[in-house]
Design an enzyme around this catalytic site. Structure first.
Site, short mmCIF file in Angstrom:
data_model
loop_
_atom_site.label_atom_id
_atom_site.label_comp_id
_atom_site.label_asym_id
_atom_site.label_seq_id
_atom_site.Cartn_x
_atom_site.Cartn_y
_atom_site.Cartn_z
N GLU A 179 0.82 -1.22 0.00
CA GLU A 179 0.00 0.00 0.00
C GLU A 179 0.85 1.27 0.00
O GLU A 179 1.24 1.77 1.05
CB GLU A 179 -0.93 0.00 1.23
N LYS A 221 -2.45 -2.00 -3.16
CA LYS A 221 -3.49 -1.12 -2.60
C LYS A 221 -3.05 0.33 -2.81
O LYS A 221 -2.38 0.92 -1.96
CB LYS A 221 -3.69 -1.44 -1.11
C1 5MM Z 1 -5.22 4.84 4.07
O1 5MM Z 1 -5.74 4.10 5.10
C2 5MM Z 1 -6.12 2.75 4.81
C3 5MM Z 1 -7.40 2.71 4.05
O2 5MM Z 1 -8.36 3.47 4.74
P1 5MM Z 1 -9.26 4.54 3.99
O3 5MM Z 1 -10.08 3.76 2.98
O4 5MM Z 1 -10.08 5.14 5.09
O5 5MM Z 1 -8.33 5.53 3.36
C4 5MM Z 1 -6.28 2.01 6.15
O6 5MM Z 1 -6.14 0.64 6.00
C5 5MM Z 1 -5.27 2.59 7.11
O7 5MM Z 1 -4.02 2.05 6.87
C6 5MM Z 1 -5.71 2.42 8.54
O8 5MM Z 1 -7.06 2.77 8.72
C7 5MM Z 1 -4.94 3.42 9.41
O9 5MM Z 1 -3.88 2.79 9.92
P2 5MM Z 1 -2.88 3.58 10.93
O10 5MM Z 1 -1.68 2.69 10.98
O11 5MM Z 1 -2.58 4.92 10.33
O12 5MM Z 1 -3.57 3.67 12.24
#
Ligand code: 5MM
Length: 346
Positions: A179, A221
């Site tokens: 990602e 991702k």
């Molecule tokens: C970018 O964040 C990921 C996808 O979420 P969105 O669809 O809301 O953008 C998500 O998997 C993200 O990595 C986690 O929610 C946040 O992780 P951290 O490590 O920042 O707590």
């Protein structure tokens, strides 16, 4: 070649099966607490457990969701009746995923930029998660657009870490979700977003190649190529879809089974519309499945309705399921805004 190669290939395919996407519920305690704070939910371990139980026990979730990404605290938790979440997921046919990075930290010598950490001890953590039933993992790199950033140093450091993480995952039997998120925050144009995403994906796949990653045993991702939230000139849904798919075609090998987008702060409808047009217009000509791995664009309406009130669990689950269903339709190019009016009786 990993001794798990066949299993990894099958898992990766199942993660992006027709009509399904991945539910990101891997917020670290810090991020989860921030989201709870905004809606007035107490930031305790028990509330995080209750909320994750609400999500994972949503009836029929697996109609639209192939797998869910958990956080370390969550993978060790259980329902209030004592059933481990991992068992709930297995019983419901949802593949267990786990976030294995330990967060984005300041990149030395590069103010305003981050590098994601978590490689130390990762081999042992992967072995433990595999034993617990996890079959895929996630690591998020954060690239910020601003004045004179991102630097090559930031993109390269993050790409290298992503590749080393992916190699450890494939060695240990977990499909790596790779990602690289280019943040939507800022006033940059869609052209600038495209340029940075293009450079980032190019560098990431170069590093994955150098670390001998099996492309058919991973999932990408990415973020979409989209104007920054504060940019006065916002693009049409079609412009975002066109730029995003062009960027993927320039960089993503055909053997990667799927591309599962993050929503990155887009509204529910924007995230579904962008995904929908990409599929409606390009799915036939693209070698990989194009689907979702959303967190906020699936969870947010449910969280705002629940607000920690257990009498609202069923209604919140209906809202969550609705978003999963909308995004499933979008992943097949069958979504329209009219479908948002479908009765969600809450
Ligand atoms: C970018 O964040 C990921 C996808 O979420 P969105 O669809 O809301 O953008 C998500 O998997 C993200 O990595 C986690 O929610 C946040 O992780 P951290 O490590 O920042 O707590």
């Amino acid at each position: 070649m990993s001794k798990y190669a066949e299993e990894l290939r099958n898992t990766a395919k199942a993660m992006v099966a027709e009509g399904k996407g991945i539910l990101a519920m891997d917020e670290s305690n810090r991020t989860c607490n921030k989201r709870f704070d905004k809606v007035g939910v107490p930031t305790t371990e028990e509330m995080r457990r209750s909320y994750r139980e609400l999500i994972l026990t949503t009836p029929n979730l697996s109609n639209y969701i192939s797998g869910a990404i958990l956080y370390d605290e969550t993978i060790r938790q259980a329902t209030k009746d004592g059933v481990p979440f991992t068992q709930v997921m297995k019983d419901n046919g949802i593949i267990i995923g786990i976030k294995v990075d330990t967060g984005a930290k300041d990149l030395a010598g590069h103010p305003g930029e981050k590098v994601t950490e978590g490689l130390d001890g990762l081999r042992d953590r992967i072995a433990e998660y595999y034993e617990m039933g996890a079959r895929f993992a996630k690591w998020r790199a954060v690239i910020t657009i601003g004045e004179n950033i991102p630097s090559n140093a930031c993109i390269e450091a993050n790409a290298h870490a992503l590749a080393r993480y992916a190699a450890l995952c494939q060695e240990g039997g977990l499909v790596p979700i790779v990602e690289p998120e280019v943040l939507i925050d800022g006033d940059h144009t869609i052209e600038r977003s495209y340029e940075v995403t293009n450079q980032t994906l190019h560098t990431v796949f170069d590093q994955l190649y150098r670390q001998d990653i099996a492309f058919d045993q991973m999932i990408l991702k990415p973020s979409m190529s989209i104007a920054g939230k504060q940019c006065p000139q916002q693009s049409s849904v079609e412009e975002v879809a066109d730029a995003t798919v062009e960027c993927l075609r320039n960089n993503v090998p055909a053997s990667v089974p799927g591309v599962a987008f993050l929503s990155g702060g887009q509204t529910n409808e924007q995230a579904a519309q962008h995904l929908n047009i990409m599929n409606a217009k390009y799915a036939q000509e693209c070698p990989w499945r194009i689907t979702f791995s959303y967190a906020r664009a699936i969870q947010q309406s449910a969280l705002e309705h629940w607000r920690g009130d257990n009498s609202k669990v069923e209604e919140a689950q209906k809202l969550l399921l609705h978003r999963a269903k909308m995004n499933s339709a979008a992943s097949q190019g069958k979504y329209s805004l009219d479908m948002e009016k479908e009765a969600v009786a809450v």
